[in-house]
Write a protein that holds these residues in place. Structure first.
Motif, short mmCIF file in Angstrom:
data_model
loop_
_atom_site.label_atom_id
_atom_site.label_comp_id
_atom_site.label_asym_id
_atom_site.label_seq_id
_atom_site.Cartn_x
_atom_site.Cartn_y
_atom_site.Cartn_z
N ASP A 65 72.79 56.37 5.57
CA ASP A 65 72.12 55.25 6.24
C ASP A 65 70.86 54.89 5.47
N SER A 66 70.13 53.90 5.98
CA SER A 66 68.98 53.39 5.23
C SER A 66 67.78 54.32 5.25
N GLY A 67 67.87 55.43 5.98
CA GLY A 67 66.82 56.44 5.87
C GLY A 67 66.69 56.97 4.46
N SER A 68 67.73 56.75 3.66
CA SER A 68 67.72 57.15 2.25
C SER A 68 66.76 56.33 1.40
N GLY A 69 66.33 55.17 1.94
CA GLY A 69 65.47 54.30 1.16
C GLY A 69 66.20 53.28 0.33
#
Length: 294
Positions: A9-13
């Motif tokens: 998910d976009s928590g990866s940056g």
């Protein structure tokens, strides 16, 4: 060999569009910005978060849309995937991993989930390494064991400039925020596997310089040295981030460093001026790809 989809998910940056270029699937975390829902790294970028913080616009974060996860997994099933290997933001910060497991079960997809105890660069590294190792023929237990070894020795350390902001966001107790304000204490916070992915107090100091020195001592105690990967992330303060990075490089020669914007899922809660350091040992696996934000 079973056909596995690797999902984050976009928590990866990174955005879903970026991940699609390297054969990985991603769903955006959701941001509530003054009552309007937006997709992290889709319609909202870190620069928008900084501007909203400056204007004191209320923001909240939540896990990706359940519909988006279900639609993705339904599509993966239709395309012949047997299972999913998921590395989203950690359970201590979000319910995304649980939602992915439920969606996989509903589609009769074999589910493997890994909790990094953190997010950001470590999360991005783990999903890419998992895919690479699987394509090299490694089995799932061996991949999980490798990721465990990396994450058990990792730490994400936060130097928060505005304790009142974290208090308003529900990420810090009122008593702790009051103590910091009255005594001018600079708490050093961290999140990792040992904290179960929840933000905890690592130490308390009285000046920014001492806080940074405390972080460097912490990195040394972890064994940080040549071969380690260290990221300095910031919320709207690139020059202090560069100065801190230089101080770390001088104190621990031979490490790899980068400077990035702090991922939105964390920056919304820490507020402006936050500096974060994420450190891990790739265990001799050279990082041959760019882990800066795109």
């Amino acid at each position: 060999m079973k056909k596995l989809a690797f999902v984050t998910d976009s928590g990866s940056g990174f955005s879903a569009e970026y991940w699609s270029r390297v054969g990985i699937y991603s769903v955006p975390l959701q941001l509530d910005i003054d009552g309007t829902t937006a997709g992290d790294y889709e319609t909202v970028q870190p620069s928008d978060i900084v501007e909203n913080l400056k204007k004191q616009i209320p923001m909240k974060t939540s896990l990706p849309s359940l519909g988006a996860i279900e639609d993705l997994f339904e599509d993966l099933k239709a395309r012949g995937y047997d299972g999913v290997f998921c590395v989203p933001i950690c359970r201590g910060l979000s319910g995304t991993l649980n939602a992915m497991e439920l969606a996989a079960r509903n589609q009769d997809l074999e589910f493997t989930g890994f909790d990094t105890g953190s997010t950001a660069v470590l999360q991005a590294y783990c999903i890419r390494e998992a895919k690479k190792l699987y394509e090299e023929g490694k089995d799932i237990p061996d991949i999980l064991a490798f990721l465990d070894e990396v994450c058990e020795k990792a730490d994400t350390i936060l130097l928060v400039d505005d304790l009142q902001h974290m208090k308003r966001g529900g990420r810090l107790t009122a008593a702790a925020a009051l103590l910091g304000g009255l005594l001018k204490i600079k708490p050093v916070l961290h999140v990792n596997c040992q904290t179960d992915g929840k933000v905890d107090v690592l130490g308390k100091v009285r000046t920014v310089s001492k806080a940074q020195g405390f972080v460097i001592d912490r990195l040394k105690s972890l064994g940080a040295g040549p071969g380690w990967d260290i990221t300095i992330a910031h919320v709207g303060v690139p020059e202090p981030a560069e100065a801190f990075a230089q101080r770390i490089r001088e104190a621990i020669p031979g490490i790899t460093t980068r400077i990035i914007d702090l991922v939105s899922a964390v920056a919304v809660h820490t507020g402006l001026g936050c500096l974060a350091v994420q450190a891990f040992d790739p265990q001799g696996q050279p990082i041959e790809y760019d882990l800066t934000q795109a």
